[in-house]
Every structure is written in structure tokens, then in C-alpha cells.
Scaffold this active site. Structure first.
Site, mmCIF file in Angstrom:
data_model
loop_
_atom_site.group_PDB
_atom_site.id
_atom_site.type_symbol
_atom_site.label_atom_id
_atom_site.label_comp_id
_atom_site.label_asym_id
_atom_site.label_seq_id
_atom_site.Cartn_x
_atom_site.Cartn_y
_atom_site.Cartn_z
ATOM 1 C CD GLU A 1 -3.093 -0.973 0.426
ATOM 2 O OE1 GLU A 1 -3.403 0.186 0.103
ATOM 3 O OE2 GLU A 1 -3.742 -1.967 0.063
ATOM 4 C CB CYS B 1 -1.449 7.538 1.402
ATOM 5 S SG CYS B 1 -2.974 6.761 1.946
#
Ligand code: NAD
Length: 457
Positions: free
Chosen positions: A212, A246
Site C-alpha cells: 500500500e 496518502c
């Protein structure tokens, strides 16, 4: 923790896994319940730690960390008995009479490595999937959010025996020692360079990985949009957690003709949300540490149309908007990961797409538009992990959607059932009764190929 202790812990986890205890669905549900109770009992400490590490408001701490984890726990616990059941699938005519089933099985001993920006949620959301799938677990939180790590360490130690689930504190050397060992799956959330280190280490053991990662997530504003709402949603998505998200909109792509109006509305929204001096707002966070503070300041150049002020002693950088930015500028090189919003102009949607494609596949992409065609073009023509139409960030909070990147922004996904699948192996079984042993597949084959052609293909 010393390398020898890590080895010992892992061999204890292997023995525990082989005992078969984690295979029981009742055991897994009991662990999920224990986890929820432990979080509930320490919720105040978790929230306080998030404020210390990142200046997070109670609202952000609940909605983007603790609340998300509760929601995952509820969804996974309610559905685990169904998800974990073997699924029947059909079997081709050629193999009749047979029955085929897919059995979700635990992978074994798994490693979860987390970053500092949502230090609680990004460690505990994957943990829920790993527990649900019946694994033993080693957790490695980020050393850069020490207050949250201390509470999480206490929580895990109180709740689980280490041979089932253990948390290892530390930085590069502890993670390096962990990565030398063999795991059955590694789930990593963090930066692209460290993602490569993790994948290289995993390759040595042929261990599967979920990565991720991050990237520069564009936010494309169409000429036909509701500008006022667009501005508010962009400001909220960009400056939430002080831009250290993010999936934060990294940069804005705006049609030349509406730029001035949009920038004015963005300024207005920042003022409405955080007041005339955001440093005094209880709802605006701070930068994680001085290293990141200095890195971010070096990105502020060109025409600063909003913010730009800062205070190193408080790790404060004001919500900052920079106009007249070009693709070659430093701020457009890497993921910004802070409260700086560069604005780039475009003439046609094709020009905007060309700019997006100059960077590796982003983790997220946002489009604000009243036009169905624009929305569909963004979804179908650009490659990115996931995103929103007329909003920002919120796709990540929906546990029914898989969350993950593509290419440089990562591989694999999780949340809700996708977490369960990520931490499971799908074992395929075909079972044939002994009665009726049709001779088609046995030699001598002679002219059987003709028959095979009739029933296969
Ligand atoms: P990072 O890659 O520096 O650190 C992540 C983890 O790796 C930490 O636990 C750290 O201790 C460990 N680590 C750091 N350097 C290492 C090394 N050399 N060898 C082995 N392990 C090492 O990331 P970060 O700064 O904590 O987080 C920011 C990055 O994470 C951003 O790029 C952001 O986009 C990304 N991110 C992605 C997601 C997502 O869900 N896709 C979520 C949050 C953050």
C-alpha cells in the site's frame, strides 16, 4: 528487540499456528471481540496519543482512525461466518461426476508494517483482516509516531499472547531483521522506496506481498462544476491531517478560465474552516517531525497565493496554495505529503490527462464535474488506485470498496471482505465420488480426442 528474540518469537508463532487454534471461527470471533473491548478501554489514550504525535483533533482521530477500525470490526465480525465458509463452484462436464469448492485458508504467520500518518488505523485495519482469516500476526508500527505506538504496544500486549499476535517496536534495524525472516505474507503500508526494499526481501523467501504505497494523486476540476462545493471539498481533503494523507489531493489541475474564481473560493473555505490564523485552530494538525517540516518548506516556491507561513518550534505550516506551477518544478517531483497545494492550468481534458500520465500511476484521482462525460473519461482513461467523483478521500472510508494502488502506488488491496481475502489463501478442491469411473480420460486414447472435442471447449 534483538534478532535472536525475533527468531524465537517467530518459531513460537509457527508452533501456535500449527496447533490449529486459529482455524476455529469461534476463536477468531473471540479475538475480534477482545480487540474491540481493548480499543474501547484505551480509546481516550489513543486519541490523546494521536493529538501528541500529529496534533489530530478528536474529530479527525475518531473519523479517520478509531471509528474506521470499529466499522471494520463490526462488518468483519458480522460476515466472517459466511466469508469463511467453503464456496461451491460448478465443475465442467468433462470431470463429472465431481464437486468443486474454494476453501479460504489462513496464510500462516503474517507481518504487518505500518507508517506514521494514520498510525492507529493503518496498523489495526489490516490486523482485523489478518485475525479474521486465521493467521498469527507480527505488527511493526512506525517509530515516527511514538506516543501512538506506545499505546498500541500496551493494547496488544494486554490483549493477545505473543505466540498469537505480537507488536515489535523499532525502526529500520528492527524492520530489516524482521524482513530477513520467513513470513507467509507481508502487508506493507509506506513509501515507494521502502516498498521496494520490502518486496526485494520478500522475494528471497518467495513470500507474497501487499504493498500500500503512495504517489502524486491529481485532482482534476472541470470547467463545468459547482465551484463553491468543489472548493470546500478540495480544502477539506487536502488539509485533513495537515495534508499527511496518502490519498490527499496532491495537486490541482484547473481550466485556465475558472482558476481565479476557484482560488478565491479555496481561500474563503480555508478561512471558514480554520479561521484567520490556522495555527490557533484546534482542528488543524501539525507536521510529524522536523525532517518532514524542512522537506516541506523546501517545496514552497513560486507564487504563493495562500499561506506559506510556518513555525518550526510548533511544526506548523499554514495551509498553502501555490499558483503558476509547472510540471518541471520541484514540488511536482514526488508526493508532497503535507499542506501544500500546487495549482496547474490546463486547456483541454486531454492536456490534463497528459500531465497526469507524466507521473507514475497515482494511488488516488479526484474529478469535480457536472458532466457525465468528464467523469467517465477520468475513470476509464487514467490509471490509478481509486478515487471520488465530486469528493475527496471518502472512498477509503467505505469498507465495501477495495482499497489499494496500481503499479507504483501499490499492489493488492484490503478493507472489509477484501482484507479477509488478502490474508487468506483460496484453496481449490475437486472431489469425485468413487462410483461411476468414466473411462474417457484413461489411455489407450485411440479416437477419444473426437469425443474430448465435443465436451471440452
Ligand atoms: P516509510 O516507508 O518511511 O515507513 C513505513 C514503515 O517502514 C515504517 O514502519 C518504518 O519503520 C519502515 N521502514 C522505514 N525505512 C525502512 C527501511 N529502510 N527498511 C525497512 N523498513 C523501513 O513511510 P512513512 O514515511 O512512514 O509513510 C509515508 C508514506 O506512506 C507515504 O509515501 C504515503 O503515501 C505512504 N502511505 C500509503 C498509504 C496507503 O494506504 N497506500 C497510507 C499511508 C501512507
Amino acid at each position: 528487540m534483538q534478532h535472536a528474540e525475533i527468531k524465537q518469537l517467530l518459531s513460537r508463532q509457527r508452533v501456535f499456528f500449527q496447533s490449529g487454534k486459529t482455524r476455529s471461527i469461534d476463536f477468531r470471533l473471540a479475538q475480534l471481540k477482545k480487540l474491540r473491548q481493548a480499543i474501547e478501554s484505551l480509546e481516550g489514550e489513543i486519541t490523546a496519543a494521536l493529538r501528541r504525535d500529529l496534533g489530530k483533533s478528536d474529530f479527525e482521530a475518531y473519523t479517520s482512525e478509531v471509528g474506521i477500525v470499529y466499522e471494520e470490526l463490526s462488518l468483519v465480525a458480522a460476515n466472517l461466518p459466511t466469508w469463511s465458509r467453503p464456496q461451491h463452484v460448478s465443475t465442467p462436464l468433462a470431470y463429472q461426476p465431481s464437486f468443486s469448492t474454494v476453501h479460504p485458508q489462513p496464510r500462516g504467520v503474517v507481518l504487518i508494517i505500518a507508517p506514521w500518518n494514520y498510525p492507529f488505523q493503518l496498523l489495526f485495519a489490516p490486523l482485523i483482516g489478518a485475525i479474521a482469516a486465521g493467521n498469527c500476526i507480527v505488527l511493526k508500527p512506525s517509530e515516527l509516531a511514538p506516543a501512538t505506538t506506545a499505546v498500541m504496544s500496551k493494547l496488544i500486549e494486554r490483549t493477545f499472547s505473543p505466540e498469537y499476535c505480537a507488536l515489535i517496536e523499532g525502526g529500520v534495524s528492527e524492520t530489516t531483521a524482521l524482513l530477513e525472516e520467513q513470513f507467509d505474507h507481508i502487508f506493507f503500508t509506506g513509501s515507494i522506496p521502502v516498498g521496494k526494499i520490502v518486496m526485494r526481501a520478500a522475494a528471497e523467501h518467495l513470500t507474497s506481498v501487499t504493498l500500500e504505497l503512495g504517489g502524486k494523486s491529481p485532482c482534476i476540476v472541470d470547467a463545468d462544476t459547482n465551484l463553491k462545493v468543489t472548493a470546500r471539498r478540495i480544502v477539506w481533503g487536502k488539509f485533513f491531517n495537515c495534508g499527511q494523507t496518502c490519498v490527499a489531493p496532491d495537486y490541482l489541475l484547473v481550466p485556465r478560465q475558472i482558476k481565479r474564481e476557484l482560488l478565491a473560493l479555496i481561500k474563503q473555505s480555508v478561512q471558514e474552516f480554520y479561521g484567520a490564523n490556522p495555527q490557533e485552530s484546534p482542528d488543524y494538525g501539525h507536521i510529524i517531525n522536523e525532517r518532514h517540516f524542512d522537506r516541506l518548506l523546501a517545496l514552497i516556491s513560486g507564487e504563493v497565493v495562500l499561506g506559506g507561513t510556518h513555525d518550526r518550534s510548533k511544526l506548523y505550516i499554514a495551509p498553502t496554495v501555490i499558483d503558476q506551477v509547472k510540471m518541471e518544478d520541484k514540488v511536482m517531483e514526488d508526493e508532497i505529503f503535507g499542506p501544500i497545494l500546487p495549482v496547474l492550468e490546463y486547456d483541454t481534458l486531454d492536456d490534463a490527462f497528459a500531465m497526469v500520465r507524466q507521473r507514475p500511476n497515482p494511488l488516488a484521482c479526484y474529478v469535480f464535474s457536472n458532466r457525465r462525460e468528464t467523469e467517465e473519461r477520468v475513470i476509464n482513461e487514467l490509471s490509478f488506485g481509486g478515487g471520488c467523483v465530486n469528493n475527496a478521500l471518502i472512498h477509503v472510508g467505505n469498507p465495501h470498496l477495495p482499497f489499494g494502488g496500481i503499479g507504483a502506488s501499490g499492489m493488492g488491496n484490503y478493507h472489509g471482505q477484501y482484507s479477509f481475502l488478502t490474508f487468506s489463501h483460496q484453496k481449490s478442491i475437486t472431489k469425485t465420488p468413487f462410483m461411476l469411473d468414466l473411462p474417457l480420460k484413461y489411455p489407450p486414447y485411440k479416437n477419444k480426442v473426437k469425443l474430448a472435442r465435443k465436451i471440452i471447449g
